[in-house]
Scaffold this motif. Structure first.
Motif, PDB file in Angstrom:
ATOM      1  N   ALA A   8       0.851  -1.207   0.000  1.00  0.00           N
ATOM      2  CA  ALA A   8       0.000   0.000   0.000  1.00  0.00           C
ATOM      3  C   ALA A   8       0.877   1.245   0.000  1.00  0.00           C
ATOM      4  O   ALA A   8       0.609   2.215   0.699  1.00  0.00           O
ATOM      5  CB  ALA A   8      -0.928  -0.019   1.216  1.00  0.00           C
ATOM      6  N   GLY A   9       1.931   1.207  -0.802  1.00  0.00           N
ATOM      7  CA  GLY A   9       2.825   2.361  -0.914  1.00  0.00           C
ATOM      8  C   GLY A   9       2.445   3.234  -2.101  1.00  0.00           C
ATOM      9  O   GLY A   9       1.280   3.265  -2.526  1.00  0.00           O
ATOM     10  N   ASN A  10       3.442   3.906  -2.663  1.00  0.00           N
ATOM     11  CA  ASN A  10       3.189   4.853  -3.763  1.00  0.00           C
ATOM     12  C   ASN A  10       2.492   4.175  -4.942  1.00  0.00           C
ATOM     13  O   ASN A  10       1.503   4.680  -5.472  1.00  0.00           O
ATOM     14  CB  ASN A  10       4.524   5.445  -4.251  1.00  0.00           C
ATOM     15  N   VAL A  11       3.029   3.037  -5.359  1.00  0.00           N
ATOM     16  CA  VAL A  11       2.492   2.358  -6.544  1.00  0.00           C
ATOM     17  C   VAL A  11       1.136   1.720  -6.239  1.00  0.00           C
ATOM     18  O   VAL A  11       0.175   1.877  -7.001  1.00  0.00           O
ATOM     19  CB  VAL A  11       3.500   1.312  -7.066  1.00  0.00           C
ATOM     20  N   ARG A  29       0.808  -5.997   5.861  1.00  0.00           N
ATOM     21  CA  ARG A  29       1.270  -6.826   6.973  1.00  0.00           C
ATOM     22  C   ARG A  29       0.393  -6.670   8.206  1.00  0.00           C
ATOM     23  O   ARG A  29       0.157  -7.621   8.909  1.00  0.00           O
ATOM     24  CB  ARG A  29       2.731  -6.498   7.287  1.00  0.00           C
ATOM     25  N   LYS A  35      -1.759   3.710  10.134  1.00  0.00           N
ATOM     26  CA  LYS A  35      -1.149   4.381   8.967  1.00  0.00           C
ATOM     27  C   LYS A  35      -1.885   4.054   7.667  1.00  0.00           C
ATOM     28  O   LYS A  35      -1.693   4.723   6.655  1.00  0.00           O
ATOM     29  CB  LYS A  35       0.332   4.009   8.847  1.00  0.00           C
ATOM     30  N   LEU A  62       5.509  -4.277  -4.136  1.00  0.00           N
ATOM     31  CA  LEU A  62       6.359  -4.383  -2.945  1.00  0.00           C
ATOM     32  C   LEU A  62       7.786  -3.980  -3.300  1.00  0.00           C
ATOM     33  O   LEU A  62       8.179  -4.065  -4.470  1.00  0.00           O
ATOM     34  CB  LEU A  62       6.396  -5.844  -2.462  1.00  0.00           C
ATOM     35  N   PRO A  63       8.578  -3.602  -2.305  1.00  0.00           N
ATOM     36  CA  PRO A  63      10.008  -3.450  -2.587  1.00  0.00           C
ATOM     37  C   PRO A  63      10.554  -4.776  -3.116  1.00  0.00           C
ATOM     38  O   PRO A  63      10.209  -5.845  -2.595  1.00  0.00           O
ATOM     39  CB  PRO A  63      10.609  -3.119  -1.216  1.00  0.00           C
ATOM     40  N   GLU A  66      11.760  -7.498  -0.875  1.00  0.00           N
ATOM     41  CA  GLU A  66      10.768  -8.199  -0.048  1.00  0.00           C
ATOM     42  C   GLU A  66       9.929  -9.174  -0.858  1.00  0.00           C
ATOM     43  O   GLU A  66       9.229 -10.016  -0.297  1.00  0.00           O
ATOM     44  CB  GLU A  66       9.797  -7.177   0.584  1.00  0.00           C
ATOM     45  N   ALA A  86       4.943  -5.298 -10.720  1.00  0.00           N
ATOM     46  CA  ALA A  86       5.264  -3.879 -10.954  1.00  0.00           C
ATOM     47  C   ALA A  86       6.602  -3.494 -10.333  1.00  0.00           C
ATOM     48  O   ALA A  86       6.967  -2.322 -10.329  1.00  0.00           O
ATOM     49  CB  ALA A  86       4.155  -2.997 -10.363  1.00  0.00           C
ATOM     50  N   THR A  87       7.338  -4.481  -9.838  1.00  0.00           N
ATOM     51  CA  THR A  87       8.567  -4.160  -9.092  1.00  0.00           C
ATOM     52  C   THR A  87       9.746  -3.930 -10.033  1.00  0.00           C
ATOM     53  O   THR A  87       9.729  -4.324 -11.196  1.00  0.00           O
ATOM     54  CB  THR A  87       8.945  -5.300  -8.123  1.00  0.00           C
ATOM     55  N   THR A 125       7.129   3.442 -15.326  1.00  0.00           N
ATOM     56  CA  THR A 125       6.879   4.872 -15.177  1.00  0.00           C
ATOM     57  C   THR A 125       6.637   5.185 -13.710  1.00  0.00           C
ATOM     58  O   THR A 125       6.455   4.280 -12.890  1.00  0.00           O
ATOM     59  CB  THR A 125       5.689   5.305 -16.076  1.00  0.00           C
ATOM     60  N   ALA A 127       4.947   6.596 -10.167  1.00  0.00           N
ATOM     61  CA  ALA A 127       3.623   6.401  -9.560  1.00  0.00           C
ATOM     62  C   ALA A 127       2.666   7.544  -9.908  1.00  0.00           C
ATOM     63  O   ALA A 127       1.465   7.313 -10.090  1.00  0.00           O
ATOM     64  CB  ALA A 127       3.772   6.271  -8.043  1.00  0.00           C
ATOM     65  N   ARG A 196      10.060  14.143 -12.001  1.00  0.00           N
ATOM     66  CA  ARG A 196       9.164  12.981 -12.117  1.00  0.00           C
ATOM     67  C   ARG A 196       7.972  13.204 -13.056  1.00  0.00           C
ATOM     68  O   ARG A 196       7.237  12.266 -13.348  1.00  0.00           O
ATOM     69  CB  ARG A 196       8.634  12.597 -10.731  1.00  0.00           C
TER      70      ARG A 196
HETATM   71  N1  LIG Z   1       7.485   4.627  -6.803  1.00  0.00           N
HETATM   72  C1  LIG Z   1       7.447   4.562  -8.127  1.00  0.00           C
HETATM   73  O1  LIG Z   1       7.266   5.584  -8.816  1.00  0.00           O
HETATM   74  C2  LIG Z   1       7.583   3.226  -8.815  1.00  0.00           C
HETATM   75  C3  LIG Z   1       7.296   3.140 -10.186  1.00  0.00           C
HETATM   76  C4  LIG Z   1       7.364   1.898 -10.824  1.00  0.00           C
HETATM   77  C5  LIG Z   1       7.704   0.769 -10.109  1.00  0.00           C
HETATM   78  N2  LIG Z   1       8.010   0.885  -8.770  1.00  0.00           N
HETATM   79  C6  LIG Z   1       8.347  -0.346  -8.041  1.00  0.00           C
HETATM   80  O2  LIG Z   1       7.166  -0.727  -7.340  1.00  0.00           O
HETATM   81  C7  LIG Z   1       7.504  -1.319  -6.076  1.00  0.00           C
HETATM   82  C8  LIG Z   1       6.811  -0.527  -4.970  1.00  0.00           C
HETATM   83  O3  LIG Z   1       7.292   0.797  -4.988  1.00  0.00           O
HETATM   84  P1  LIG Z   1       6.641   1.917  -4.041  1.00  0.00           P
HETATM   85  O4  LIG Z   1       7.271   3.201  -4.446  1.00  0.00           O
HETATM   86  O5  LIG Z   1       5.174   1.781  -4.032  1.00  0.00           O
HETATM   87  O6  LIG Z   1       7.240   1.462  -2.631  1.00  0.00           O
HETATM   88  P2  LIG Z   1       6.767   1.951  -1.196  1.00  0.00           P
HETATM   89  O7  LIG Z   1       6.055   3.260  -1.300  1.00  0.00           O
HETATM   90  O8  LIG Z   1       7.949   1.827  -0.316  1.00  0.00           O
HETATM   91  O9  LIG Z   1       5.673   0.858  -0.781  1.00  0.00           O
HETATM   92  C9  LIG Z   1       6.005  -0.480  -0.586  1.00  0.00           C
HETATM   93  C10 LIG Z   1       4.899  -1.135   0.215  1.00  0.00           C
HETATM   94  O10 LIG Z   1       5.230  -2.514   0.409  1.00  0.00           O
HETATM   95  C11 LIG Z   1       4.893  -2.850   1.758  1.00  0.00           C
HETATM   96  N3  LIG Z   1       5.637  -4.023   2.154  1.00  0.00           N
HETATM   97  C12 LIG Z   1       6.968  -4.169   2.314  1.00  0.00           C
HETATM   98  N4  LIG Z   1       7.258  -5.437   2.628  1.00  0.00           N
HETATM   99  C13 LIG Z   1       6.075  -6.136   2.673  1.00  0.00           C
HETATM  100  C14 LIG Z   1       5.724  -7.477   2.932  1.00  0.00           C
HETATM  101  N5  LIG Z   1       6.656  -8.388   3.208  1.00  0.00           N
HETATM  102  N6  LIG Z   1       4.395  -7.824   2.886  1.00  0.00           N
HETATM  103  C15 LIG Z   1       3.442  -6.904   2.587  1.00  0.00           C
HETATM  104  N7  LIG Z   1       3.735  -5.596   2.333  1.00  0.00           N
HETATM  105  C16 LIG Z   1       5.040  -5.225   2.388  1.00  0.00           C
HETATM  106  C17 LIG Z   1       5.241  -1.611   2.531  1.00  0.00           C
HETATM  107  O11 LIG Z   1       4.595  -1.641   3.762  1.00  0.00           O
HETATM  108  P3  LIG Z   1       5.217  -0.911   5.038  1.00  0.00           P
HETATM  109  O12 LIG Z   1       4.921   0.535   4.835  1.00  0.00           O
HETATM  110  O13 LIG Z   1       4.465  -1.525   6.158  1.00  0.00           O
HETATM  111  O14 LIG Z   1       6.685  -1.222   5.047  1.00  0.00           O
HETATM  112  C18 LIG Z   1       4.682  -0.529   1.607  1.00  0.00           C
HETATM  113  O15 LIG Z   1       3.287  -0.369   1.760  1.00  0.00           O
HETATM  114  C19 LIG Z   1       9.032  -1.300  -6.000  1.00  0.00           C
HETATM  115  O16 LIG Z   1       9.524  -2.556  -6.384  1.00  0.00           O
HETATM  116  C20 LIG Z   1       9.438  -0.211  -7.000  1.00  0.00           C
HETATM  117  O17 LIG Z   1      10.715  -0.446  -7.545  1.00  0.00           O
HETATM  118  C21 LIG Z   1       7.959   2.071  -8.115  1.00  0.00           C
END
Ligand SMILES: NC(=O)c1ccc[n+]([C@@H]2O[C@H](COP(=O)([O-])OP(=O)(O)OC[C@H]3O[C@@H](n4cnc5c(N)ncnc54)[C@H](OP(=O)(O)O)[C@@H]3O)[C@@H](O)[C@H]2O)c1
Length: 205
Positions: A8-11, A29, A35, A62-63, A66, A86-87, A125, A127, A196
């Motif tokens: 539930a992060g940016n993406v 989790r 939050k 997810l990262p 992970e 999407a990782t 691209t 988020a 961005r």
């Molecule tokens: N940001 C971008 O613009 C973008 C664009 C394209 C692709 N991506 C890729 O997309 C993925 C996510 O990016 P993001 O920016 O959304 O990351 P993010 O904002 O850090 O969000 C990651 C989410 O994963 C959760 N998480 C971590 N470990 C977990 C587990 N074991 N089980 C369940 N949930 C878990 C985190 O929860 P907690 O908060 O509880 O740790 C958080 O909600 C990455 O692989 C990134 O490379 C990102």
């Protein structure tokens, strides 16, 4: 469609904002964690196990570090389902990707989950562009790769519905190029000073 979004992060949240017409469940989790209050306005909150059980399509947001651990625990529940990866396998020191040329994060995921139908999408691209893929010049492109034609068609339709110009690039091995393409976007955004607020778009004539 019943869609689970792991992360539930940016993406995860940006995609959810464009998929409001579907039944969305975030797999997190700790669903009770305060939050997640804002996320709860976008979809239901559940454990990853419960979110996946009800879904026919699962988005992995997810990262990368992970991802394999989190998905291995869900393996049997993902059999037959479309798993949208999407990782990006970004190095911890942000110097590039950990994989490339002869493997990709998506192929590793498919090997980990042989009964799932893994599709690479939504990784190339930022988020912000997932939350709003419309630019003055038209829809921006979303490239997709996968080995299962029905699964890639489903993801393509979903990406079109979200407002992208979605294109199927080829089989899942093309994820090697899509992950490098994502790194190009990241490099331009963070290292070359583009910021961005830009996206790639295919033009044809
Ligand atoms: N940001 C971008 O613009 C973008 C664009 C394209 C692709 N991506 C890729 O997309 C993925 C996510 O990016 P993001 O920016 O959304 O990351 P993010 O904002 O850090 O969000 C990651 C989410 O994963 C959760 N998480 C971590 N470990 C977990 C587990 N074991 N089980 C369940 N949930 C878990 C985190 O929860 P907690 O908060 O509880 O740790 C958080 O909600 C990455 O692989 C990134 O490379 C990102």
């Amino acid at each position: 469609m019943d869609i689970a979004i792991l992360g539930a992060g940016n993406v995860g949240r940006a995609l959810a904002a464009r998929l409001a017409g579907h039944r969305l469940t975030f797999g997190v989790r700790d669903p009770q964690d305060p939050k997640h209050a804002a996320t709860a306005t976008l979809g239901a909150l559940a454990s990853p196990e419960d979110a996946v059980r009800a879904a026919s399509l699962v988005v992995v947001a997810l990262p990368w570090r992970e991802t394999e651990r989190a998905l291995a625990a869900l393996g049997p529940a993902l059999a037959g389902k479309v798993v949208v990866d999407a990782t990006n396998p970004i190095r911890a020191d942000f110097s590039g990707l950990e994989l490339g040329h002869d493997d990709s994060g998506a192929e590793r995921l498919q090997r980990l989950l042989p009964q799932a139908r893994v599709v690479k999408a939504f990784n190339t691209t930022g988020a912000e562009n997932m939350a709003d893929p419309a630019y003055p010049g038209g829809r921006v492109t979303m490239l997709i790769a996968g080995d299962d034609p029905a699964a890639t068609a489903t993801v393509r339709a979903l990406a079109d519905e979200m407002g992208f110009d979605a294109r199927v690039a080829g089989p899942l091995a093309l994820a090697r190029q899509l992950e490098q393409f994502a790194w190009l976007w990241i490099h331009l955004a963070f290292k070359a000073g583009f910021g961005r607020a830009f996206a790639f778009r295919i033009e044809a004539r």
